[in-house]
Each structure stands twice: as structure tokens, then as C-alpha cells.
Design a protein around this motif. Structure first.
Motif, mmCIF file in Angstrom:
data_model
loop_
_atom_site.group_PDB
_atom_site.id
_atom_site.type_symbol
_atom_site.label_atom_id
_atom_site.label_comp_id
_atom_site.label_asym_id
_atom_site.label_seq_id
_atom_site.Cartn_x
_atom_site.Cartn_y
_atom_site.Cartn_z
ATOM 1 N N ALA A 155 0.408 6.372 -1.462
ATOM 2 C CA ALA A 155 0.578 5.675 -2.736
ATOM 3 C C ALA A 155 -0.189 4.351 -2.715
ATOM 4 N N PRO A 156 -0.629 3.889 -3.893
ATOM 5 C CA PRO A 156 -1.455 2.673 -3.940
ATOM 6 C C PRO A 156 -0.680 1.382 -3.664
ATOM 7 N N ASP A 157 0.638 1.397 -3.793
ATOM 8 C CA ASP A 157 1.412 0.173 -3.582
ATOM 9 C C ASP A 157 1.340 -0.285 -2.130
ATOM 10 N N PRO A 158 1.458 -1.592 -1.891
ATOM 11 C CA PRO A 158 1.503 -2.098 -0.514
ATOM 12 C C PRO A 158 2.650 -1.462 0.261
ATOM 13 N N LYS A 207 6.157 -2.926 -0.193
ATOM 14 C CA LYS A 207 6.840 -2.527 -1.425
ATOM 15 C C LYS A 207 7.339 -1.090 -1.320
ATOM 16 N N GLN A 208 6.539 -0.207 -0.735
ATOM 17 C CA GLN A 208 6.973 1.177 -0.572
ATOM 18 C C GLN A 208 8.233 1.268 0.290
ATOM 19 N N ARG A 255 15.347 -8.889 -2.456
ATOM 20 C CA ARG A 255 15.740 -7.788 -3.329
ATOM 21 C C ARG A 255 17.190 -7.331 -3.110
ATOM 22 N N ASP A 289 11.119 -0.003 -1.844
ATOM 23 C CA ASP A 289 11.405 0.953 -2.923
ATOM 24 C C ASP A 289 12.151 2.173 -2.389
#
Length: 355
Positions: free
Chosen positions: A138-141, A144-145, A187, A148
Motif C-alpha cells: 500500500a502507498p501509505d507509510p 500509518k499502516q 491515536r 491502521d
């Protein structure tokens, strides 16, 4: 340490201002109750406060029950993968379950696990690591993955009415681990289990882990730690304790300080520092071992007792004052005479050190 929520794991509280907790994991055969119990007790004796064991299948549940009986009130965590029914079966015998979210296929399984945990007062760790992300391309850092991936399952357990949760986000990269835990601390309100996954061997892994854990703990991020090293898990405990002591998160206790040595050294500093450290692991004193008279007397003033190399052998200082001059072997015995008392008085107590 800085988390808002507090979770009870057996007799220990994690998060919500409680002291940072040190934990480790056995690497014994999960079907061998004797070996698992013995290693868990060794870990506890070394300073480990929570012990995790592998529970891969239903056969291992019966073993876990026996290990639980033998360990008494030592906080025990079950590491469960592959089948959520194992979590249901082992919940009565452990204080926390580390559950791989991949074992849960839907909200029905989540609700079943949540009920079992609630029924037995068992906490849960929901963790993600860089080696098992749902979509690593996935393109997210990565940070963050990781967050998430955890958040999805945290919300599912919250929807099932379960909140005794510890969160972890780990990577093999120190930089990614730092980034992920900074993000997780903002978070989630839940306690954070921090560490560098698959850190490596004792030599390299200890350094990598210390860099990550110290950086996070110094910023009040993290409530429980593990130093994950390849090999005997007993090697993890002194590393973890030293990290906590270095940050003032554990009483400093005794320690041996030694100069890095140079051409002026009149004694083998490394040899005698190691000898003293190994001979008196529980000595509450600060003991200095210095190679020569340049920095030795000054360091001696800041130590309870000091052994300093001299032209004729060695000098022993107590309270910054020279109290003995003689051979190095005699000086080492003089240092050892006060071991375990914190006073460091008297000579020739027959410790055997240097004999």
C-alpha cells in the motif's frame, strides 16, 4: 507510562501512570510443561515481570494450565495464532492473550473472544508488525499502516464491549518503529507495548533495541517493553533492566563503572571490572575500576568503592579516601569484602575473588 487507560495483567498494572513493565517470552517446546515452567521461573528471577508462552493449539492449552499452576501469581501471557478457539480455551489460565488478528475472520469470532476474556478477567494485546501487514505494498507509510491495522481490531473489540486492551506496533526498522509508536501514542488511549521486533543477536540487537526503547521512553511513550533477541530469552532481561535504570525508571542499584582504558592503564581494567561484576551481581554499591591515577581518584569520590591502578599495583578508595595499597589481587579481595552490604568495609572476607 503516558497512556490514559490502565490494564490489569494478573497482579501488575500496565499504563495509566504505572511503572514501565519488563517482559519476555519463553522459547521452549509449548508441550513441555517442565521446560516452559523452568525457563519462566528463571526469567522471573532475573527481573522479568510478565512472561509470555506460546500456545499454538489445543494440546498446548492443557500444558498452559499446568504451567499456570506451577507459576503461581507470576503474570502469564498466552501467544495465540491460527485458531481463535485456542484463545477461548486458554483464557481461564492466563492473565493476558496476545492474539494475532489474522485468527479472527469476523465479528462473531471477535464477540466470542471478547466474552471469554471478560468472563475470566483476561486482558488482550492487539499488535501489528511490519512482517504481517494486510497490504504491505500500500502507498501509505509503514507507520500509518501499522497503526491502521491495529485500529481496525481495537474498534471491533470495543464494539463487542471489551476495553482491557494493550496495543503494539512494531517493525524491524528502528526508524519505522519510532515513527509508528509516536503515531500510536497520539491515536490510542490504551497502554503501549513497545519494542523492536526481530532485533537480532545479543550484540547488535541490544544496541538497536536500546536506541528505540530509550528514545521512546525518554519521551514518555511506552508502558511495557520487551527486548526481542535471538537465542536464550534470559539475555533480554539485563538489557531491558539497564535501559530502564539508565532512564531512572528503575532504582539504579549497584553497578560497576570502568574507564575505557588507554596507554596509561596500569591494570587490566576490563578483566577486573568483569570479574567484580560477575562475582557480585547483587551488590548494591557503585564500584569504580580505573586504570591509573589520572582520573581514578576523582571517579573514586563519586563511587562507594574504587579500585585504581597504581605504579606498585592498585589502590582501594572508600568514600573518596585511599584505604588500601597493595597488589591488584589483594585490592580486588578488599573491594569484594563489602559485597552485598553497601558499606564496603573490612578486608579479606574470603570471597574467593582474585584468589
Amino acid at each position: 507510562m503516558a497512556s490514559l487507560r490502565q490494564v490489569k495483567v494478573g497482579k501488575i498494572m500496565i499504563g495509566g501512570g504505572a511503572p514501565v513493565v519488563l517482559q519476555s517470552m519463553t522459547n521452549t517446546d509449548p508441550l513441555d510443561a517442565d521446560a516452559t515452567t523452568n525457563q519462566a521461573l528463571k526469567l522471573a528471577h532475573a527481573g522479568c515481570e510478565i512472561v509470555r508462552i506460546t500456545v499454538p493449539n489445543m494440546d498446548a492449552v492443557a500444558v498452559t494450565r499446568e504451567v499456570r499452576r506451577r507459576l503461581g501469581d507470576l503474570p502469564l501471557v498466552a501467544d495465540v495464532h491460527f485458531d481463535h478457539k485456542v484463545a477461548l480455551a486458554v483464557a481461564p489460565y492466563v492473565d493476558k492473550i496476545r492474539l494475532n488478528p489474522g485468527t479472527l475472520r469476523g465479528q462473531v469470532e471477535v464477540s466470542e473472544v471478547a466474552k471469554a476474556l471478560l468472563d475470566h478477567g483476561t486482558a488482550l494485546r492487539i499488535g501489528s508488525n511490519s512482517g504481517s501487514l494486510p497490504n504491505p505494498k500500500a502507498p501509505d507509510p509503514i507507520a500509518k499502516q501499522l497503526c491502521d491495522a491495529v485500529e481496525v481490531w481495537v474498534k471491533r473489540f470495543e464494539d463487542a464491549g471489551f476495553f482491557d486492551i494493550v496495543v503494539s506496533v512494531k517493525a524491524t526498522s528502528p526508524v519505522m518503529t519510532l515513527q509508528a509508536n509516536h503515531m500510536a501514542s497520539k491515536r490510542f488511549e490504551y497502554p503501549l507495548h513497545i519494542g523492536l521486533t526481530e532485533a537480532g543477536t545479543v550484540s547488535s540487537g541490544s544496541v538497536r533495541s536500546a536506541a528505540v526503547l530509550a528514545a521512546l521512553l525518554a519521551q514518555k511513550i511506552g508502558d511495557t517493553i520487551r527486548v526481542s533477541l535471538a537465542g536464550d530469552p534470559l539475555a533480554e532481561i539485563p538489557v531491558g533492566l539497564n535501559i530502564l535504570r539508565s532512564l531512572g525508571l528503575r532504582p539504579e542499584g549497584g553497578r560497576v563503572i570502568a574507564c575505557p582504558t588507554c596507554g596509561r592503564s596500569r591494570i587490566d581494567v576490563a578483566k577486573y571490572a568483569k570479574l567484580i561484576e560477575e562475582a557480585f551481581p547483587d551488590d548494591p554499591r557503585v564500584i569504580a575500576v580505573m586504570g591509573c591515577e589520572v582520573n581514578g581518584p576523582g571517579e573514586a569520590k563519586m563511587a562507594d568503592v574504587a579500585l585504581v591502578g597504581s605504579v606498585d599495583g592498585a589502590v582501594v578508595y572508600r568514600g573518596g579516601k585511599a584505604v588500601f595499597r597493595g597488589t591488584v589481587e589483594e585490592a580486588v579481595r578488599m573491594v569484594g569484602a563489602g559485597a552485598g552490604t553497601g558499606a564496603g568495609t573490612g578486608a579479606g572476607a574470603g570471597t574467593g575473588v582474585g584468589e
